[in-house]
Design a protein around this motif. Structure first.
Motif, PDB file in Angstrom:
ATOM      1  N   ALA A  48       0.827  -1.217   0.000  1.00  5.94           N
ATOM      2  CA  ALA A  48       0.000   0.000   0.000  1.00  5.94           C
ATOM      3  C   ALA A  48       0.861   1.267   0.000  1.00  5.94           C
ATOM      4  N   ASP A  49       2.076   1.145   0.538  1.00  5.26           N
ATOM      5  CA  ASP A  49       2.940   2.334   0.669  1.00  5.26           C
ATOM      6  C   ASP A  49       3.526   2.822  -0.657  1.00  5.26           C
ATOM      7  N   ILE A  50       3.328   2.057  -1.726  1.00  2.00           N
ATOM      8  CA  ILE A  50       3.824   2.566  -3.016  1.00  2.00           C
ATOM      9  C   ILE A  50       2.923   3.683  -3.534  1.00  2.00           C
ATOM     10  N   ALA A  51       1.731   3.807  -2.935  1.00  2.00           N
ATOM     11  CA  ALA A  51       0.756   4.799  -3.416  1.00  2.00           C
ATOM     12  C   ALA A  51       1.374   6.201  -3.496  1.00  2.00           C
ATOM     13  N   ASP A  52       2.176   6.574  -2.516  1.00  2.00           N
ATOM     14  CA  ASP A  52       2.753   7.922  -2.587  1.00  2.00           C
ATOM     15  C   ASP A  52       4.216   7.912  -3.038  1.00  2.00           C
ATOM     16  N   ARG A  53       4.618   6.830  -3.691  1.00  2.00           N
ATOM     17  CA  ARG A  53       5.998   6.774  -4.207  1.00  2.00           C
ATOM     18  C   ARG A  53       6.069   6.646  -5.721  1.00  2.00           C
ATOM     19  N   VAL A  54       5.063   6.033  -6.307  1.00  2.00           N
ATOM     20  CA  VAL A  54       5.024   5.945  -7.774  1.00  2.00           C
ATOM     21  C   VAL A  54       4.538   7.304  -8.287  1.00  2.00           C
ATOM     22  N   PRO A  55       5.253   7.880  -9.276  1.00  3.65           N
ATOM     23  CA  PRO A  55       4.853   9.219  -9.735  1.00  3.65           C
ATOM     24  C   PRO A  55       3.427   9.244 -10.295  1.00  3.65           C
ATOM     25  N   TYR A  95      -1.107  -8.842  -7.263  1.00  2.00           N
ATOM     26  CA  TYR A  95      -1.602  -7.991  -8.356  1.00  2.00           C
ATOM     27  C   TYR A  95      -2.711  -7.056  -7.857  1.00  2.00           C
ATOM     28  N   ASP A  96      -3.650  -7.617  -7.114  1.00  2.00           N
ATOM     29  CA  ASP A  96      -4.773  -6.793  -6.631  1.00  2.00           C
ATOM     30  C   ASP A  96      -4.286  -5.696  -5.683  1.00  2.00           C
ATOM     31  N   GLN A  97      -3.343  -6.044  -4.824  1.00  2.00           N
ATOM     32  CA  GLN A  97      -2.818  -5.032  -3.890  1.00  2.00           C
ATOM     33  C   GLN A  97      -2.090  -3.917  -4.650  1.00  2.00           C
ATOM     34  N   VAL A  98      -1.329  -4.314  -5.676  1.00  2.00           N
ATOM     35  CA  VAL A  98      -0.577  -3.315  -6.454  1.00  2.00           C
ATOM     36  C   VAL A  98      -1.548  -2.396  -7.193  1.00  2.00           C
ATOM     37  N   ARG A  99      -2.545  -2.992  -7.843  1.00  2.00           N
ATOM     38  CA  ARG A  99      -3.498  -2.165  -8.607  1.00  2.00           C
ATOM     39  C   ARG A  99      -4.263  -1.228  -7.672  1.00  2.00           C
ATOM     40  N   ALA A 100      -4.598  -1.724  -6.482  1.00  2.00           N
ATOM     41  CA  ALA A 100      -5.311  -0.871  -5.522  1.00  2.00           C
ATOM     42  C   ALA A 100      -4.431   0.313  -5.122  1.00  2.00           C
ATOM     43  N   ALA A 101      -3.141   0.041  -4.913  1.00  2.00           N
ATOM     44  CA  ALA A 101      -2.233   1.115  -4.489  1.00  2.00           C
ATOM     45  C   ALA A 101      -2.002   2.126  -5.609  1.00  2.00           C
ATOM     46  N   LEU A 102      -2.039   1.658  -6.856  1.00  2.00           N
ATOM     47  CA  LEU A 102      -1.784   2.571  -7.978  1.00  2.00           C
ATOM     48  C   LEU A 102      -2.993   3.461  -8.278  1.00  2.00           C
ATOM     49  N   GLY A 103      -4.159   3.065  -7.777  1.00  2.00           N
ATOM     50  CA  GLY A 103      -5.353   3.912  -7.886  1.00  2.00           C
ATOM     51  C   GLY A 103      -5.698   4.248  -9.316  1.00  2.00           C
ATOM     52  N   VAL A 104      -5.886   5.552  -9.580  1.00  2.00           N
ATOM     53  CA  VAL A 104      -6.385   5.972 -10.895  1.00  2.00           C
ATOM     54  C   VAL A 104      -5.268   6.263 -11.900  1.00  2.00           C
ATOM     55  N   THR A 107      25.717  -4.375 -15.035  1.00  2.00           N
ATOM     56  CA  THR A 107      25.650  -3.662 -13.759  1.00  2.00           C
ATOM     57  C   THR A 107      25.680  -2.171 -14.056  1.00  2.00           C
ATOM     58  N   SER A 108      24.787  -1.429 -13.424  1.00  2.00           N
ATOM     59  CA  SER A 108      24.798   0.020 -13.600  1.00  2.00           C
ATOM     60  C   SER A 108      24.161   0.697 -12.396  1.00  2.00           C
ATOM     61  N   ALA A 109      24.772   1.785 -11.966  1.00  2.00           N
ATOM     62  CA  ALA A 109      24.200   2.573 -10.867  1.00  2.00           C
ATOM     63  C   ALA A 109      22.845   3.149 -11.262  1.00  2.00           C
ATOM     64  N   HIS A 110      22.575   3.250 -12.578  1.00  2.00           N
ATOM     65  CA  HIS A 110      21.324   3.860 -13.046  1.00  2.00           C
ATOM     66  C   HIS A 110      20.112   2.958 -12.868  1.00  2.00           C
ATOM     67  N   VAL A 111      20.313   1.666 -12.590  1.00  2.00           N
ATOM     68  CA  VAL A 111      19.150   0.776 -12.492  1.00  2.00           C
ATOM     69  C   VAL A 111      18.880   0.251 -11.079  1.00  2.00           C
ATOM     70  N   PHE A 112      19.520   0.845 -10.072  1.00  2.00           N
ATOM     71  CA  PHE A 112      19.075   0.537  -8.709  1.00  2.00           C
ATOM     72  C   PHE A 112      17.599   0.934  -8.617  1.00  2.00           C
ATOM     73  N   PRO A 113      16.748   0.075  -8.035  1.00  2.00           N
ATOM     74  CA  PRO A 113      15.354   0.500  -7.857  1.00  2.00           C
ATOM     75  C   PRO A 113      15.284   1.749  -6.964  1.00  2.00           C
ATOM     76  N   VAL A 114      14.281   2.579  -7.226  1.00  2.00           N
ATOM     77  CA  VAL A 114      14.037   3.744  -6.367  1.00  2.00           C
ATOM     78  C   VAL A 114      13.516   3.253  -5.017  1.00  2.00           C
ATOM     79  N   PHE A 115      12.602   2.291  -5.064  1.00  2.00           N
ATOM     80  CA  PHE A 115      12.104   1.656  -3.837  1.00  2.00           C
ATOM     81  C   PHE A 115      11.881   0.179  -4.102  1.00  2.00           C
ATOM     82  N   SER A 116      11.892  -0.621  -3.048  1.00  2.00           N
ATOM     83  CA  SER A 116      11.496  -2.024  -3.153  1.00  2.00           C
ATOM     84  C   SER A 116      10.630  -2.397  -1.964  1.00  2.00           C
ATOM     85  N   VAL A 117       9.499  -3.022  -2.265  1.00  2.00           N
ATOM     86  CA  VAL A 117       8.597  -3.510  -1.223  1.00  2.00           C
ATOM     87  C   VAL A 117       8.969  -4.953  -0.912  1.00  2.00           C
ATOM     88  N   LEU A 118       9.211  -5.237   0.367  1.00  2.00           N
ATOM     89  CA  LEU A 118       9.511  -6.603   0.807  1.00  2.00           C
ATOM     90  C   LEU A 118       8.473  -7.002   1.854  1.00  2.00           C
TER      91      LEU A 118
END
Ligand code: NZQ
Ligand code: ZN
Length: 380
Positions: A20-27, A47-56, A163-174
């Motif tokens: 649920a916390d990705i809601a205010d992290r995904v642009p 999938y359902d949790q992700v779609r719910a967090a992504l909202g509209v 390997t690239s510093a450019h592809v570190f995830p911005v966030f990861s949900v565990l």
């Protein structure tokens, strides 16, 4: 201890309900690409949790990423990213989905005619990438908190990393609860992969880095402690949480700060997957004890330290035997014949591949084509 830069930009959101916390992290206000694999996230509620967090938000979906993700599949997703003007990637799944997302993120903005160059140069040509976040459902690779990605190409039987510093995830949900549906085989694989990641950065030579050693041994001890329990009781939250955090710390670059690293087991292992289709972790359990015996003299001090501190045994050989016994105890074979593979034939193919590329690996740079062949012949 050698000089090092420690910079890990990935924010970890750990624990129950954290999708649920990705809601205010995904642009907001830009198209988002949701990437996933063969459908496990649709069956276990992720999938359902992700779609719910992504909202509209406007979400474009791309499913069907394979285990050992394929270049051709990733390139289809790159086409979608360009066509839809995607500006953020969200990967939900195991290491394969996360690795695919990293490659797609780099390839979509790659300034060159052939994105395979990203892999051929192991990331040297990557100057930028789209931002990405992840929801991890399989503890194993550490991909959720590093800049690595491994991509396969079926038609040429290649499996290469970048390997690239450019592809570190911005966030990861565990969220450990998302892993309760994992088949026992994937849990076994994850334990062995995490174990091997620690070892690639630890089982070299003493390097005046006692803290890195203790962190490494702490992760190994934790994996040994929870392995049986988390395989037998998938819904034991505490065991699964310890497993998940161990796998992340095993390859988020912390253990490897300022110390020599090996990685020859992984490089030989990638060839075994490319040629024989073995799961990534299955290759590691076969190769690693072989690398250790091949380098027994150079690695003796660390093997003895590991044996003493993790298993309470006195010799390097006992430390290796304990490791093989541990892998077997969780259902992981350690010999090529256990998979019906002829060692001489496998050695010949891997040796030819190493020779063709002029590759050599290991902390001393001496695991070349001949050494890789020798090691595999001892793993019949
Ligand atoms: O595809 P779906 O349907 O999602 O099913 C997957 C897949 O079949 C399933 N799975 C994942 N989470 C699940 C689940 N099934 C039920 N419940 C869940 N919660 O598990 C299967 C295997 O998934 P995969 O992502 O392939 O496994 P893993 O995480 O072990 O990733 C392996 C890939 O990562 C690379 C390997 O080479 C291999 O290609 N690695 C990546 C690294 C990195 N980025 O740093 C380092 C590693 O050394 C490794 O090389
Ligand atoms: Zn690995």
């Amino acid at each position: 201890m050698d000089n090092f830069v420690y910079h890990n930009p990935t924010e970890i959101l750990f624990g129950r309900g954290t999708i649920a916390d990705i809601a205010d992290r995904v642009p907001d206000g830009v198209p988002v690409l949701l990437l996933y694999g063969g459908g496990s996230i649709r069956r276990n509620g992720v999938y359902d949790q992700v779609r719910a967090a992504l909202g509209v938000r406007r979400v474009v979906e791309f499913g069907g990423i394979e285990a050992n993700p394929q270049f051709a599949t990733c390139m289809k997703a790159v086409g979608l990213v360009r066509a839809e003007g995607v500006r953020f990637l969200l990967a939900a799944g195991g290491g394969s989905v996360l690795d695919a997302a990293k490659f797609i993120a780099a390839a979509a903005v790659f300034d060159g005619p052939d994105p395979w160059e990203i892999l051929r140069t192991h990331g040297e040509v990557v100057k930028t990438a789209l931002p990405l976040g992840t929801v991890l459902t399989l503890p194993a690779t550490g991909s959720e908190a590093n800049g690595n990605s491994v991509i396969s190409r079926a038609e040429t039987r290649e499996k290469l990393h970048f390997t690239s510093a450019h592809v570190f995830p911005v966030f990861s949900v565990l969220d450990p609860e998302t892993t309760f549906t994992l088949p026992a085989k994937q849990v076994r694989n994850g334990i062995v992969d995490a174990f091997a990641h620690v070892m690639e950065q630890y089982m070299t030579r003493p390097s005046a880095a006692p803290l890195q050693d203790r962190i490494a041994e702490g992760i190994l001890q934790t994996l040994v402690e929870i392995a049986g329990r988390t395989i037998a009781e998938p819904a034991d939250y505490d065991a699964r949480a310890s497993f998940m955090w161990s796998a992340t710390l095993a390859l988020n670059t912390l253990v490897g700060c300022g110390v020599p690293q090996d990685w020859s087991t992984h490089m030989i292992g990638h060839e075994l997957t490319a040629f024989h289709g073995l799961d990534h972790a299955e290759t590691l359990a076969i190769v690693m004890p072989g690398v250790w015996r091949h380098k027994l003299t150079a690695k003796r001090a660390k093997l003895e330290q590991y044996g003493r501190r993790v298993w309470g045994v006195g010799t390097a050989e006992d430390a290796i035997t304990q490791t093989e016994d541990f892998f077997r105890s969780i259902g992981m074979p350690v010999r090529l014949k256990d998979h019906g593979i002829d060692a001489a034939e496998s050695a010949r193919r891997v040796e030819a591949r190493f020779r063709e590329r002029g590759d050599s690996f290991g902390e001393d740079g001496d695991i070349d084509a001949a050494a890789a062949g020798t090691i595999l012949r001892t793993r019949a």
